[in-house]
Design a protein around this motif. Sequence first.
Motif, PDB file in Angstrom:
ATOM      1  N   MET A 100       0.854  -1.181   0.000  1.00  0.00           N
ATOM      2  CA  MET A 100       0.000   0.000   0.000  1.00  0.00           C
ATOM      3  C   MET A 100       0.895   1.237   0.000  1.00  0.00           C
ATOM      4  SD  MET A 100      -2.811   1.277   2.762  1.00  0.00           S
ATOM      5  CE  MET A 100      -4.116   0.191   2.333  1.00  0.00           C
ATOM      6  N   THR A 101       0.647   2.125  -0.926  1.00  0.00           N
ATOM      7  CA  THR A 101       1.447   3.338  -1.029  1.00  0.00           C
ATOM      8  C   THR A 101       0.910   4.407  -0.098  1.00  0.00           C
ATOM      9  OG1 THR A 101       0.106   4.317  -2.763  1.00  0.00           O
ATOM     10  CG2 THR A 101       1.877   2.828  -3.467  1.00  0.00           C
ATOM     11  N   PHE A 102       1.665   5.473   0.001  1.00  0.00           N
ATOM     12  CA  PHE A 102       1.249   6.601   0.835  1.00  0.00           C
ATOM     13  C   PHE A 102      -0.084   7.177   0.362  1.00  0.00           C
ATOM     14  CE2 PHE A 102       1.142  11.240   1.307  1.00  0.00           C
ATOM     15  CZ  PHE A 102       1.061  11.313   2.695  1.00  0.00           C
ATOM     16  N   LEU A 103      -0.277   7.263  -0.942  1.00  0.00           N
ATOM     17  CA  LEU A 103      -1.522   7.821  -1.469  1.00  0.00           C
ATOM     18  C   LEU A 103      -2.724   6.938  -1.130  1.00  0.00           C
ATOM     19  CD1 LEU A 103      -0.413   9.169  -4.963  1.00  0.00           C
ATOM     20  CD2 LEU A 103      -0.890  10.456  -2.888  1.00  0.00           C
ATOM     21  N   HIS A 104      -2.553   5.616  -1.150  1.00  0.00           N
ATOM     22  CA  HIS A 104      -3.635   4.727  -0.742  1.00  0.00           C
ATOM     23  C   HIS A 104      -3.989   4.959   0.731  1.00  0.00           C
ATOM     24  CE1 HIS A 104      -2.411   2.319  -4.313  1.00  0.00           C
ATOM     25  NE2 HIS A 104      -3.717   2.178  -4.400  1.00  0.00           N
ATOM     26  N   TRP A 105      -2.973   5.014   1.559  1.00  0.00           N
ATOM     27  CA  TRP A 105      -3.201   5.234   2.982  1.00  0.00           C
ATOM     28  C   TRP A 105      -3.888   6.578   3.223  1.00  0.00           C
ATOM     29  CZ3 TRP A 105      -1.203   9.178   6.038  1.00  0.00           C
ATOM     30  CH2 TRP A 105      -1.491   9.060   7.402  1.00  0.00           C
ATOM     31  N   GLY A 108      -5.721   8.372   1.098  1.00  0.00           N
ATOM     32  CA  GLY A 108      -7.097   8.330   0.592  1.00  0.00           C
ATOM     33  C   GLY A 108      -8.024   7.552   1.507  1.00  0.00           C
ATOM     34  N   ASP A 109      -7.553   6.414   2.033  1.00  0.00           N
ATOM     35  CA  ASP A 109      -8.367   5.633   2.970  1.00  0.00           C
ATOM     36  C   ASP A 109      -8.648   6.411   4.248  1.00  0.00           C
ATOM     37  OD1 ASP A 109      -8.566   3.502   1.261  1.00  0.00           O
ATOM     38  OD2 ASP A 109      -6.898   2.376   2.176  1.00  0.00           O
ATOM     39  N   THR A 110      -7.657   7.135   4.724  1.00  0.00           N
ATOM     40  CA  THR A 110      -7.837   7.938   5.941  1.00  0.00           C
ATOM     41  C   THR A 110      -8.887   9.025   5.722  1.00  0.00           C
ATOM     42  OG1 THR A 110      -5.533   7.537   6.525  1.00  0.00           O
ATOM     43  CG2 THR A 110      -6.643   9.337   7.651  1.00  0.00           C
ATOM     44  N   ILE A 111      -8.798   9.723   4.608  1.00  0.00           N
ATOM     45  CA  ILE A 111      -9.775  10.782   4.320  1.00  0.00           C
ATOM     46  C   ILE A 111     -11.166  10.181   4.148  1.00  0.00           C
ATOM     47  CG2 ILE A 111     -10.487  12.457   2.567  1.00  0.00           C
ATOM     48  CD1 ILE A 111      -7.578  13.198   2.238  1.00  0.00           C
ATOM     49  N   ARG A 112     -11.278   9.067   3.457  1.00  0.00           N
ATOM     50  CA  ARG A 112     -12.577   8.434   3.257  1.00  0.00           C
ATOM     51  C   ARG A 112     -13.195   8.020   4.586  1.00  0.00           C
ATOM     52  NH1 ARG A 112     -11.960   3.875  -0.372  1.00  0.00           N
ATOM     53  NH2 ARG A 112     -11.281   2.780   1.473  1.00  0.00           N
ATOM     54  N   GLU A 113     -12.409   7.465   5.486  1.00  0.00           N
ATOM     55  CA  GLU A 113     -12.917   7.066   6.801  1.00  0.00           C
ATOM     56  C   GLU A 113     -13.408   8.270   7.592  1.00  0.00           C
ATOM     57  OE1 GLU A 113      -9.911   4.831   8.802  1.00  0.00           O
ATOM     58  OE2 GLU A 113      -9.836   3.306   7.227  1.00  0.00           O
ATOM     59  N   GLN A 114     -12.689   9.381   7.510  1.00  0.00           N
ATOM     60  CA  GLN A 114     -13.109  10.583   8.225  1.00  0.00           C
ATOM     61  C   GLN A 114     -14.394  11.160   7.639  1.00  0.00           C
ATOM     62  OE1 GLN A 114     -11.757  11.654  11.078  1.00  0.00           O
ATOM     63  NE2 GLN A 114     -10.428   9.861  10.896  1.00  0.00           N
ATOM     64  N   LEU A 115     -14.510  11.151   6.322  1.00  0.00           N
ATOM     65  CA  LEU A 115     -15.715  11.688   5.696  1.00  0.00           C
ATOM     66  C   LEU A 115     -16.934  10.795   5.933  1.00  0.00           C
ATOM     67  CD1 LEU A 115     -14.309  13.056   2.331  1.00  0.00           C
ATOM     68  CD2 LEU A 115     -15.062  14.355   4.325  1.00  0.00           C
TER      69      LEU A 115
END
Length: 77
Positions: free
Chosen positions: A1-6, A8-15
């Motif tokens: 998992m790249t930094f961008l995946h991590w 994006g997943d973090t932002i999606r979880e927060q939203l």
Amino acid sequence: MTFLHWFGDTIREQLMRVPLWGARWLFIGLLLLMMGWVVQLPASAATPPGRRCEWYEDLRIWAWVALMFQVILYSVF
């Protein structure tokens, strides 16, 4: 998992934590702010240059009407 995946997943979880009613009212608030901004625009930015214009040529009126229509739609549905 790249930094961008991590990231994006973090932002999606927060939203996903934002309730739907909160997102709806934030969006409606944004539209209302835009309506206020449209009212504050100078006439020179929204009317044809170099001549006296009719009321129906003022783009501020039509932008405000379109935004009001969207506010009503998003408030009801």
